[in-house]
Design a protein around this motif. Structure first.
Motif, short mmCIF file in Angstrom:
data_model
loop_
_atom_site.label_atom_id
_atom_site.label_comp_id
_atom_site.label_asym_id
_atom_site.label_seq_id
_atom_site.Cartn_x
_atom_site.Cartn_y
_atom_site.Cartn_z
N UNK A 1 43.24 -45.64 -4.78
CA UNK A 1 44.43 -45.43 -3.95
C UNK A 1 44.06 -45.25 -2.49
N UNK A 2 42.94 -44.55 -2.23
CA UNK A 2 42.52 -44.28 -0.86
C UNK A 2 41.02 -43.98 -0.85
N UNK A 3 40.30 -44.58 0.07
CA UNK A 3 38.90 -44.24 0.26
C UNK A 3 38.84 -43.02 1.17
N UNK A 4 38.37 -41.92 0.64
CA UNK A 4 38.34 -40.66 1.39
C UNK A 4 37.06 -40.55 2.19
N UNK A 5 35.96 -41.06 1.65
CA UNK A 5 34.68 -40.97 2.34
C UNK A 5 33.83 -42.16 1.94
N UNK A 6 33.16 -42.76 2.94
CA UNK A 6 32.18 -43.81 2.68
C UNK A 6 30.95 -43.47 3.50
N UNK A 7 29.92 -43.02 2.85
CA UNK A 7 28.70 -42.62 3.54
C UNK A 7 27.91 -43.84 3.99
N UNK A 8 27.24 -43.69 5.10
CA UNK A 8 26.40 -44.75 5.63
C UNK A 8 25.04 -44.74 4.96
N UNK A 9 24.51 -43.57 4.69
CA UNK A 9 23.18 -43.46 4.09
C UNK A 9 23.07 -42.16 3.32
N UNK A 10 21.83 -41.70 3.20
CA UNK A 10 21.59 -40.46 2.48
C UNK A 10 21.12 -39.38 3.45
N UNK A 11 21.22 -38.14 3.02
CA UNK A 11 20.88 -36.99 3.85
C UNK A 11 19.36 -36.71 3.75
N UNK A 12 18.67 -36.80 4.88
CA UNK A 12 17.25 -36.51 4.93
C UNK A 12 16.96 -35.18 5.64
N UNK A 13 17.96 -34.34 5.83
CA UNK A 13 17.78 -33.14 6.65
C UNK A 13 16.67 -32.23 6.12
N UNK A 14 16.43 -32.23 4.83
CA UNK A 14 15.36 -31.37 4.31
C UNK A 14 13.97 -31.97 4.54
N UNK A 15 13.87 -33.23 4.97
CA UNK A 15 12.58 -33.85 5.28
C UNK A 15 12.29 -33.85 6.79
N UNK A 16 13.33 -33.65 7.60
CA UNK A 16 13.14 -33.79 9.05
C UNK A 16 12.49 -32.57 9.67
#
Length: 160
Positions: A145-160
């Motif tokens: 019915x509706x796309x609420x979120x479409x992520x571009x990639x994955x979260x690397x914050x714990x590696x940065x």
């Protein structure tokens, strides 16, 4: 391609930056990750060669290209022997309108994502393509019915 290479914080920063914007210039990428151009370029090339970066793509406006109707389809197969799964996998890869196909654990065997113009086009895809895939026993369709979120990639914050 080597899967055992240890990535450091600069590699993770490069991966994070290019997944957000694959069109970054080398100068902008170097500034963003904190390396000079030459080492940044060497690392970027190595990440590509080692298979960490598999391509660069543009995100299209699906409404403008008239592909904004999305459905998810649960597929149950008649049998799930290796031969049956391989036949299904080979056949599903040939159908371009299927945007993604995931083998699942649980109450069904596969989850497909199809993007098309409208329900009429989807009905034709279901009857002409999906139901003709080898071994399909049953399908269940779930229109979005509706796309609420479409992520571009994955979260690397714990590696940065």
């Amino acid at each position: 391609m080597t899967d055992d290479r240890i990535l450091d914080k600069f590699d993770w920063r490069i991966l994070d930056a290019v997944q957000q914007d694959g069109r970054l210039s080398l100068a902008a990428l170097s500034d963003q990750v904190g390396l000079s151009k030459t080492p940044c370029q060497i690392r970027l090339k190595r990440l590509e060669e080692d298979g960490y970066i598999t391509g660069y793509h543009a995100r299209l406006n699906m409404r403008k290209v008239r592909k904004n109707y999305v459905v998810f389809i649960q597929v149950k197969l008649e049998a799930t022997s290796r031969r049956h799964l391989e036949q299904f996998n080979k056949a599903v890869r040939k159908i371009d309108v299927i945007q993604s196909c995931h083998m699942m654990a649980g109450g069904f065997d596969y989850l497909l994502k199809v993007r098309c113009r409208n329900m009429e086009e989807y009905r034709m895809i279901l009857t002409d393509d999906i139901n003709d895939l080898p071994g399909v026993y049953q399908t269940a369709t779930f229109p979005v019915m509706e796309e609420v979120k479409r992520a571009v990639g994955v979260d690397f914050s714990n590696q940065l």
